[in-house]
Enzyme design. Structure first.
Site, short mmCIF file in Angstrom:
data_model
loop_
_atom_site.label_atom_id
_atom_site.label_comp_id
_atom_site.label_asym_id
_atom_site.label_seq_id
_atom_site.Cartn_x
_atom_site.Cartn_y
_atom_site.Cartn_z
N CYS A 129 0.82 -1.22 0.00
CA CYS A 129 0.00 0.00 0.00
C CYS A 129 0.85 1.27 0.00
CB CYS A 129 -0.94 0.01 1.19
SG CYS A 129 -1.94 -1.47 1.31
N ASN A 150 -10.33 -0.37 -0.40
CA ASN A 150 -8.88 -0.23 -0.25
C ASN A 150 -8.21 -0.72 -1.53
OD1 ASN A 150 -6.18 -0.60 0.35
ND2 ASN A 150 -6.54 -1.50 2.38
N HIS A 209 -3.56 7.03 2.56
CA HIS A 209 -3.97 5.72 2.03
C HIS A 209 -5.34 5.37 2.61
CE1 HIS A 209 -4.30 1.59 1.12
NE2 HIS A 209 -3.98 1.15 2.33
N1 ACO Z 1 -19.13 -9.42 7.65
C1 ACO Z 1 -19.71 -9.80 8.81
N2 ACO Z 1 -19.00 -10.23 9.86
C2 ACO Z 1 -17.67 -10.31 9.73
C3 ACO Z 1 -17.01 -9.95 8.55
C4 ACO Z 1 -17.81 -9.49 7.47
N3 ACO Z 1 -17.29 -9.11 6.29
N4 ACO Z 1 -15.69 -10.12 8.71
C5 ACO Z 1 -15.52 -10.57 9.98
N5 ACO Z 1 -16.70 -10.70 10.58
C6 ACO Z 1 -16.99 -11.14 11.95
C7 ACO Z 1 -15.91 -12.05 12.47
O1 ACO Z 1 -16.15 -13.39 12.08
C8 ACO Z 1 -16.07 -11.85 13.96
O2 ACO Z 1 -17.15 -12.63 14.40
P1 ACO Z 1 -17.08 -13.39 15.82
O3 ACO Z 1 -16.92 -12.30 16.84
O4 ACO Z 1 -18.39 -14.09 15.87
O5 ACO Z 1 -15.90 -14.29 15.72
C9 ACO Z 1 -16.47 -10.39 14.10
O6 ACO Z 1 -16.96 -10.00 12.80
C10 ACO Z 1 -15.32 -9.49 14.48
O7 ACO Z 1 -14.19 -9.81 13.64
P2 ACO Z 1 -12.84 -9.05 13.78
O8 ACO Z 1 -11.89 -9.52 12.75
O9 ACO Z 1 -12.42 -9.08 15.23
O10 ACO Z 1 -13.32 -7.61 13.40
P3 ACO Z 1 -12.70 -6.22 13.79
O11 ACO Z 1 -13.64 -5.52 14.70
O12 ACO Z 1 -11.25 -6.34 14.15
O13 ACO Z 1 -12.77 -5.48 12.39
C11 ACO Z 1 -11.35 -4.83 10.56
C12 ACO Z 1 -12.06 -5.98 11.28
C13 ACO Z 1 -12.40 -3.86 10.05
C14 ACO Z 1 -10.54 -5.35 9.41
C15 ACO Z 1 -10.45 -4.14 11.62
O14 ACO Z 1 -9.59 -5.04 12.23
C16 ACO Z 1 -9.65 -3.04 11.06
O15 ACO Z 1 -10.13 -1.96 10.83
N6 ACO Z 1 -8.35 -3.30 10.81
C17 ACO Z 1 -7.49 -2.38 10.15
C18 ACO Z 1 -6.82 -3.11 9.07
C19 ACO Z 1 -7.26 -2.68 7.73
O16 ACO Z 1 -8.03 -1.79 7.50
N7 ACO Z 1 -6.65 -3.34 6.79
C20 ACO Z 1 -6.83 -3.01 5.43
C21 ACO Z 1 -5.76 -3.60 4.63
S1 ACO Z 1 -4.18 -3.26 5.20
C22 ACO Z 1 -3.73 -1.76 4.69
O17 ACO Z 1 -4.20 -1.28 3.72
C23 ACO Z 1 -2.75 -1.03 5.50
#
Ligand code: ACO
Length: 309
Positions: A100, A266, A236
Site C-alpha cells: 500500500c 482499499n 492511504h
Molecule cells: N461481515 C460480517 N461479519 C464479519 C465480517 C464481514 N465481512 N468479517 C468478519 N466478521 C466477523 C468475524 O467473524 C467476527 O465474528 P465473531 O466475533 O463471531 O468471531 C467479528 O466479525 C469481528 O471480527 P474481527 O476480525 O475481530 O473484526 P474487527 O472488529 O477487528 O474489524 C477490521 C475488522 C475492520 C478489518 C479491523 O480489524 C480493522 O479496521 N483493521 C485495520 C486493518 C485494515 O483496515 N486493513 C486493510 C488492509 S491493510 C492496509 O491497507 C494497511
C-alpha cells in the site's frame, strides 16, 4: 478504475456479511472489481490521463515506476507494459513492491533520481487488481479491497516535494501477507493451491494508528511547517477508523482528510493517486496549498510526503 461496481449489498448476497457490518467498521460502501481490466490496462488508462493532464508526450518520459503487488506477469513488469503501450521508448521502466506504500515509494525514488540529475521526467503509478489475490471465502478480508490504478507525472520544479519520510519494519511483516509461488522442481513437492491475502486486522490497525501520525509529524517538521499549516491530508484509504484516529492523534480537523474509500474500497498502492486525482478534479487543491500524502501497509512499510501544490 474498472467498470463493475460491487456494493456491500451485492456482497451480502454471496457471503455472510452486511452493508451495516462493512460500512460501520470500514467506511466502505462499494468498490470496483476487474472483469476484463488488468493491472496493466488500468495503468495505461491512468498514465495517458496523467500525461494529458501534465501536457507532456510519452517521448519526454525518462522513468516509469509502478508500485504494485498484483502485476499481470512476473515478467515483464507492469511498468514495461505501460512503456510499450505508451510508446515511451526513451524511458527506463520497473515495478516496486511496497504494497500500500508503493506509490509513495515510487515518488521518493523518482525524486531521488531527479534531484541527482539522472532523469528529468518520471511517470509514477500505483496499480492493483487486488481481487485476484483475495480469498473470496474469507469475509474478513475480501470485503475490504478493490481494484484500480492512479498515475502522476513528476518533474523538477521550484515548488513540489518539500520533505519525505519512509520506513519499513520487516519484523512485523507477518501481519499482512500473500505468499508467492512455492519451490517447484522435480525434487520438491509443494501444494499447487494458489495463495491468498491473510491479515491480522487488529495488528494492522495498531501499526497504522501509531506509525502514520509519527511519520506525518516527522515529515511536516522537516518541511519547517506545523500540522496547522497543512491544508489537506491525502492518506492511504484503508479504513475510515484509521483515518479518524490519525486525525485525532494529529489534532487536525477531519474535514482536512478527504476520502474515497466509500466508493473505492482499499486499492492499496493505487489509493493515494486516485484520491489525489479526485480532489484535484473537484478543485479542492489550490496553488500554494500544503498537502501531506501518506501511504502505509504490507511489508510493513510506510511513506509520507509534504507537497506544495
Ligand atoms: N461481515 C460480517 N461479519 C464479519 C465480517 C464481514 N465481512 N468479517 C468478519 N466478521 C466477523 C468475524 O467473524 C467476527 O465474528 P465473531 O466475533 O463471531 O468471531 C467479528 O466479525 C469481528 O471480527 P474481527 O476480525 O475481530 O473484526 P474487527 O472488529 O477487528 O474489524 C477490521 C475488522 C475492520 C478489518 C479491523 O480489524 C480493522 O479496521 N483493521 C485495520 C486493518 C485494515 O483496515 N486493513 C486493510 C488492509 S491493510 C492496509 O491497507 C494497511
Amino acid at each position: 478504475m474498472p467498470e463493475m461496481v460491487v456494493t456491500n449489498d451485492d456482497l451480502s448476497k454471496i457471503m455472510d456479511t452486511s452493508d451495516e457490518w462493512i460500512s460501520s467498521r470500514t467506511g466502505i460502501r462499494e468498490r470496483r472489481l476487474a472483469r476484463e481490466e488488468t493491472t496493466a490496462s488500468m495503468s495505461v488508462t491512468a498514465a495517458k490521463r496523467a500525461l494529458e493532464n501534465a501536457g507532456i508526450t510519452a517521448q519526454e518520459i525518462d522513468l516509469i515506476i509502478v508500485g504494485t503487488i498484483t502485476g499481470d506477469y512476473v515478467t515483464p513488469s507492469t511498468a514495461c507494459e505501460v512503456q510499450a503501450a505508451l510508446g515511451a521508448d526513451k524511458a527506463v521502466a520497473f515495478d516496486i513492491n511496497a504494497a500500500c506504500s508503493g506509490f509513495m515509494f515510487a515518488l521518493h525514488i523518482a525524486d531521488a533520481y531527479i534531484k541527482t540529475g539522472v532523469y528529468k521526467t518520471a511517470l509514477i503509478l500505483g496499480a492493483e487488481t487486488l481481487s485476484k489475490i483475495m480469498d473470496w471465502n474469507d469475509r474478513s478480508t475480501c470485503v475490504l479491497f478493490g481494484d484500480g490504478a492512479g498515475a502522476a507525472v513528476v518533474r523538477s520544479d521550484e515548488t513540489g516535494l518539500l520533505a519525505y519520510d519512509q520506513g519499513s519494519d520487516g519484523a512485523r511483516g507477518t501481519v499482512l501477507t500473500c505468499r508467492s509461488r512455492e519451490n517447484n522442481n522435480p525434487f520438491v513437492k509443494n501444494p499447487t493451491e494458489p495463495s491468498y491475502t491473510h491479515m491480522d486486522g487488529q495488528e494492522v490497525y495498531k501499526f497504522a494508528v501509531t506509525t502514520v501520525p509519527a511519520s506525518i509529524k516527522k515529515v511536516v517538521g522537516e518541511a519547517g511547517l506545523t500540522i496547522e499549516d497543512i491544508d489537506c491530508f491525502a492518506l492511504h484509504q484503508a479504513n475510515i477508523r484509521i483515518i479518524q484516529s490519525v486525525a485525532k492523534r494529529l489534532k487536525a480537523p477531519e474535514e482536512k482528510f478527504p476520502t474515497s474509500l466509500d466508493h473505492c474500497g482499499n486499492v492499496s498502492a493505487a489509493s493515494v493517486p486516485i484520491l489525489l486525482d479526485e480532489i484535484n478534479r473537484k478543485g479542492i487543491l489550490k496553488p500554494g496549498m500544503k498537502i501531506v500524502l501518506s501511504g502505509f501497509g504490507g511489508g510493513l512499510t510506510w511513506g509520507s510526503a509534504v507537497l506544495e501544490w
